[in-house]
Design an enzyme around this catalytic site. Structure first.
Site, PDB file in Angstrom:
ATOM      1  N   GLY A  44       5.002   0.445   7.525  1.00 46.14           N
ATOM      2  CA  GLY A  44       4.491   0.931   6.254  1.00 46.14           C
ATOM      3  C   GLY A  44       4.306   2.432   6.309  1.00 46.14           C
ATOM      4  N   GLN A  49       1.046  10.485   3.757  1.00 48.42           N
ATOM      5  CA  GLN A  49       1.401  10.629   5.183  1.00 48.42           C
ATOM      6  C   GLN A  49       2.605  11.536   5.396  1.00 48.42           C
ATOM      7  OE1 GLN A  49       1.320   6.127   5.971  1.00 48.42           O
ATOM      8  NE2 GLN A  49       0.683   7.012   7.914  1.00 48.42           N
ATOM      9  N   CYS A  88      -1.499   3.054  12.931  1.00 49.53           N
ATOM     10  CA  CYS A  88      -1.093   3.910  11.813  1.00 49.53           C
ATOM     11  C   CYS A  88      -0.171   5.002  12.352  1.00 49.53           C
ATOM     12  CB  CYS A  88      -2.341   4.540  11.186  1.00 49.53           C
ATOM     13  SG  CYS A  88      -1.999   5.594   9.774  1.00 49.53           S
ATOM     14  N   LEU A  89       0.925   5.255  11.638  1.00 48.92           N
ATOM     15  CA  LEU A  89       1.862   6.297  12.086  1.00 48.92           C
ATOM     16  C   LEU A  89       1.196   7.674  12.116  1.00 48.92           C
ATOM     17  CD1 LEU A  89       5.154   5.211  10.253  1.00 48.92           C
ATOM     18  CD2 LEU A  89       4.641   5.035  12.704  1.00 48.92           C
ATOM     19  N   HIS A 130      -3.451  -1.688   3.910  1.00 47.08           N
ATOM     20  CA  HIS A 130      -3.547  -0.481   4.746  1.00 47.08           C
ATOM     21  C   HIS A 130      -2.927   0.727   4.024  1.00 47.08           C
ATOM     22  CE1 HIS A 130      -3.192   1.632   8.804  1.00 47.08           C
ATOM     23  NE2 HIS A 130      -2.422   2.353   8.022  1.00 47.08           N
ATOM     24  N   GLU A 131      -1.729   0.519   3.452  1.00 46.78           N
ATOM     25  CA  GLU A 131      -1.041   1.633   2.773  1.00 46.78           C
ATOM     26  C   GLU A 131      -1.766   2.029   1.488  1.00 46.78           C
ATOM     27  OE1 GLU A 131       0.977   3.099   4.587  1.00 46.78           O
ATOM     28  OE2 GLU A 131       1.175   1.444   6.001  1.00 46.78           O
ATOM     29  N   HIS A 134      -4.445   4.455   1.996  1.00 45.69           N
ATOM     30  CA  HIS A 134      -4.001   5.842   2.178  1.00 45.69           C
ATOM     31  C   HIS A 134      -4.003   6.620   0.851  1.00 45.69           C
ATOM     32  CE1 HIS A 134      -2.836   6.361   6.362  1.00 45.69           C
ATOM     33  NE2 HIS A 134      -2.153   5.234   6.373  1.00 45.69           N
TER      34      HIS A 134
HETATM   35 NI    NI Z   1      -1.520   4.251   8.081  1.00 50.25          NI
END
Ligand code: NI
Length: 162
Positions: A44, A49, A88-89, A130-131, A134
């Site tokens: 995701g 991000q 998380c990236l 989760h996304e 953000h």
């Molecule tokens: Ni994330």
């Protein structure tokens, strides 16, 4: 491939703005976000991000197609909640168990400007939540108790110096 911003960058803490026209530039951004997510690799990726404060994210879990969510609204969540380990990236190397609803309903537009509603469970529901966070400037660490969140944040910054 787009650059992924990491913890400490203020953009991750800001609220994303509603996407106006879902035009070619938005479709292109979605395509670039999908490629960036796949190459990372991750399941995701939200626009903040990659430094873009727009309400959109992409996700792709194993065995599924890439999915694009523009101006999403979570319109329902199950009473049942479960714990699952998230990463998380934007916070590479850090993982923690997070409690969230097991199932969700979400309304959004795709990259072609078509509205859709999706009921999701399992990993897909997890990634979507989760996304979605953000877009509000919320990170998965914020779902933990303060002590644990601070410890993991410290651990992350320490890993950068190693
Ligand atoms: Ni994330």
């Amino acid at each position: 491939m787009l650059d992924i911003v990491t913890l400490g960058d203020e953009v991750l803490r800001q609220k994303a703005a509603v996407v106006g026209d879902i035009d070619g530039s938005i479709a292109k951004l979605a395509e670039n976000m999908i490629r960036t997510m796949q190459e990372a690799p991750g399941i995701g990726l939200a626009a903040p991000q990659v430094g873009v404060l727009k309400r959109m994210f992409v996700c792709q879990i194993e065995g599924d197609k890439p999915r694009v969510f523009i101006n999403p609204e979570i319109i329902g969540t199950s009473e049942e909640r479960g714990v699952f380990e998230e990463g998380c990236l934007s916070i590479p190397g850090i993982y923690a168990d997070v409690l969230r609803p097991d199932e969700i309903s979400i309304q959004a537009w795709n990259e072609r400007g078509r509205p859709f509603t999706l009921n999701a469970g399992g990993l897909l529901a997890r990634v979507i939540q989760h996304e979605y966070d953000h877009l509000q400037g919320v990170l998965f660490l914020d779902h933990l108790n303060q002590k644990k969140s601070e410890r993991l944040e410290k651990q992350y910054y320490k890993s950068l110096r190693a």
